[in-house]
Design a protein around this motif. Structure first.
Motif, PDB file in Angstrom:
ATOM      1  N   ARG A   1       1.261  -5.908  -2.407  1.00 56.08           N
ATOM      2  CA  ARG A   1       2.108  -6.081  -1.220  1.00 56.08           C
ATOM      3  C   ARG A   1       3.283  -7.010  -1.502  1.00 56.08           C
ATOM      4  O   ARG A   1       4.404  -6.757  -1.028  1.00 56.08           O
ATOM      5  N   SER A   2       3.054  -8.051  -2.262  1.00 52.58           N
ATOM      6  CA  SER A   2       4.152  -8.964  -2.628  1.00 52.58           C
ATOM      7  C   SER A   2       5.183  -8.240  -3.484  1.00 52.58           C
ATOM      8  O   SER A   2       6.388  -8.376  -3.268  1.00 52.58           O
ATOM      9  N   PHE A   3       4.713  -7.485  -4.453  1.00 49.52           N
ATOM     10  CA  PHE A   3       5.624  -6.741  -5.324  1.00 49.52           C
ATOM     11  C   PHE A   3       6.420  -5.720  -4.529  1.00 49.52           C
ATOM     12  O   PHE A   3       7.623  -5.567  -4.711  1.00 49.52           O
ATOM     13  N   ARG A   4       5.757  -5.017  -3.629  1.00 51.01           N
ATOM     14  CA  ARG A   4       6.435  -3.996  -2.831  1.00 51.01           C
ATOM     15  C   ARG A   4       7.496  -4.606  -1.906  1.00 51.01           C
ATOM     16  O   ARG A   4       8.537  -4.006  -1.674  1.00 51.01           O
ATOM     17  N   ARG A   5       7.225  -5.797  -1.385  1.00 50.57           N
ATOM     18  CA  ARG A   5       8.231  -6.467  -0.535  1.00 50.57           C
ATOM     19  C   ARG A   5       9.514  -6.737  -1.313  1.00 50.57           C
ATOM     20  O   ARG A   5      10.612  -6.595  -0.793  1.00 50.57           O
ATOM     21  N   VAL A   6       9.373  -7.134  -2.561  1.00 50.98           N
ATOM     22  CA  VAL A   6      10.529  -7.476  -3.388  1.00 50.98           C
ATOM     23  C   VAL A   6      11.177  -6.225  -3.986  1.00 50.98           C
ATOM     24  O   VAL A   6      12.385  -6.179  -4.190  1.00 50.98           O
ATOM     25  N   ASN A   7      10.354  -5.201  -4.250  1.00 53.03           N
ATOM     26  CA  ASN A   7      10.825  -3.981  -4.913  1.00 53.03           C
ATOM     27  C   ASN A   7      10.376  -2.745  -4.133  1.00 53.03           C
ATOM     28  O   ASN A   7       9.555  -1.962  -4.616  1.00 53.03           O
ATOM     29  N   PRO A   8      10.913  -2.542  -2.950  1.00 51.98           N
ATOM     30  CA  PRO A   8      10.392  -1.473  -2.094  1.00 51.98           C
ATOM     31  C   PRO A   8      10.574  -0.052  -2.629  1.00 51.98           C
ATOM     32  O   PRO A   8       9.829   0.845  -2.248  1.00 51.98           O
ATOM     33  N   SER A   9      11.506   0.158  -3.523  1.00 51.13           N
ATOM     34  CA  SER A   9      11.754   1.527  -3.999  1.00 51.13           C
ATOM     35  C   SER A   9      11.021   1.858  -5.300  1.00 51.13           C
ATOM     36  O   SER A   9      11.090   2.986  -5.768  1.00 51.13           O
TER      37      SER A   9
ATOM     38  N   PRO B   1     -15.870   2.590  -4.174  1.00 51.48           N
ATOM     39  CA  PRO B   1     -15.381   2.746  -2.800  1.00 51.48           C
ATOM     40  C   PRO B   1     -14.735   1.479  -2.228  1.00 51.48           C
ATOM     41  O   PRO B   1     -13.904   1.560  -1.327  1.00 51.48           O
ATOM     42  N   GLN B   2     -15.092   0.323  -2.768  1.00 53.01           N
ATOM     43  CA  GLN B   2     -14.477  -0.925  -2.313  1.00 53.01           C
ATOM     44  C   GLN B   2     -12.983  -0.961  -2.616  1.00 53.01           C
ATOM     45  O   GLN B   2     -12.251  -1.757  -2.037  1.00 53.01           O
ATOM     46  N   TYR B   3     -12.535  -0.105  -3.524  1.00 53.76           N
ATOM     47  CA  TYR B   3     -11.129  -0.075  -3.919  1.00 53.76           C
ATOM     48  C   TYR B   3     -10.283   0.869  -3.061  1.00 53.76           C
ATOM     49  O   TYR B   3      -9.104   1.035  -3.318  1.00 53.76           O
ATOM     50  N   ALA B   4     -10.858   1.470  -2.041  1.00 50.72           N
ATOM     51  CA  ALA B   4     -10.103   2.376  -1.168  1.00 50.72           C
ATOM     52  C   ALA B   4      -8.876   1.706  -0.547  1.00 50.72           C
ATOM     53  O   ALA B   4      -7.809   2.323  -0.474  1.00 50.72           O
ATOM     54  N   PRO B   5      -8.967   0.442  -0.093  1.00 51.05           N
ATOM     55  CA  PRO B   5      -7.754  -0.191   0.449  1.00 51.05           C
ATOM     56  C   PRO B   5      -6.647  -0.337  -0.601  1.00 51.05           C
ATOM     57  O   PRO B   5      -5.464  -0.241  -0.277  1.00 51.05           O
ATOM     58  N   VAL B   6      -7.026  -0.537  -1.832  1.00 50.48           N
ATOM     59  CA  VAL B   6      -6.039  -0.631  -2.912  1.00 50.48           C
ATOM     60  C   VAL B   6      -5.403   0.735  -3.131  1.00 50.48           C
ATOM     61  O   VAL B   6      -4.186   0.846  -3.292  1.00 50.48           O
ATOM     62  N   ALA B   7      -6.219   1.775  -3.108  1.00 48.44           N
ATOM     63  CA  ALA B   7      -5.706   3.134  -3.292  1.00 48.44           C
ATOM     64  C   ALA B   7      -4.660   3.470  -2.235  1.00 48.44           C
ATOM     65  O   ALA B   7      -3.671   4.149  -2.525  1.00 48.44           O
ATOM     66  N   ALA B   8      -4.860   2.971  -1.042  1.00 51.13           N
ATOM     67  CA  ALA B   8      -3.918   3.248   0.050  1.00 51.13           C
ATOM     68  C   ALA B   8      -2.577   2.553  -0.158  1.00 51.13           C
ATOM     69  O   ALA B   8      -1.571   2.960   0.420  1.00 51.13           O
ATOM     70  N   GLU B   9      -2.543   1.520  -0.981  1.00 51.82           N
ATOM     71  CA  GLU B   9      -1.325   0.729  -1.184  1.00 51.82           C
ATOM     72  C   GLU B   9      -0.514   1.125  -2.412  1.00 51.82           C
ATOM     73  O   GLU B   9       0.647   0.770  -2.522  1.00 51.82           O
ATOM     74  N   VAL B  10      -1.134   1.825  -3.361  1.00 57.09           N
ATOM     75  CA  VAL B  10      -0.417   2.163  -4.595  1.00 57.09           C
ATOM     76  C   VAL B  10       0.009   3.624  -4.585  1.00 57.09           C
ATOM     77  O   VAL B  10      -0.497   4.434  -3.817  1.00 57.09           O
ATOM     78  N   ASP B  11       0.940   3.934  -5.460  1.00 58.95           N
ATOM     79  CA  ASP B  11       1.440   5.298  -5.566  1.00 58.95           C
ATOM     80  C   ASP B  11       0.598   6.152  -6.503  1.00 58.95           C
ATOM     81  O   ASP B  11       0.570   7.363  -6.371  1.00 58.95           O
TER      82      ASP B  11
END
Length: 108
Positions: A16-24, A53-63
């Motif tokens: 989330r921090s990386f995406r805020r700085v580099n949204p594209s 399955p604990q990594y599902a929230p991470v999967a939702a955040e990455v491309d």
């Protein structure tokens, strides 16, 4: 904390921090998901099945995810070849359960 929970929280914070700085920029993870990188065997599969399955929230955040298809179990024996094949197949199947997009890497 349950095994894997703090890792998931830390990954989410970084992504989330990386995406805020580099949204594209596309964000992917290599070798983090699915969990099966070290010590894959018939007995560890159940542990990985509980962790992944604990990594599902991470999967939702990455491309995309890039499961590592480490071949350090390949030792020239039929048993080593079979262990690698099972580990690699597991990694791809487990990854597909979490994300639609993934890139496979084979490392030496």
């Amino acid at each position: 904390m349950e095994n894997g929970k703090s890792i998931v929280q830390n990954l989410l914070k970084v992504i989330r921090s990386f995406r805020r700085v580099n949204p594209s920029v596309l964000i992917g993870l290599y070798s983090e998901v699915p969990q099966n990188t070290y010590g894959f065997s018939a007995t560890t599969r159940a542990v990985y099945d509980q962790l992944n399955p604990q990594y599902a929230p991470v999967a939702a955040e990455v491309d995309y995810y890039s499961p590592a298809l480490y071949n350090f179990h390949v030792d020239g024996t039929p048993a080593g070849e079979e262990l690698w094949a099972h580990s690699a197949a597991y990694a791809v199947r487990a990854c597909r359960l979490l994300v639609d997009r993934f890139i496979k890497y084979v490392t030496y």
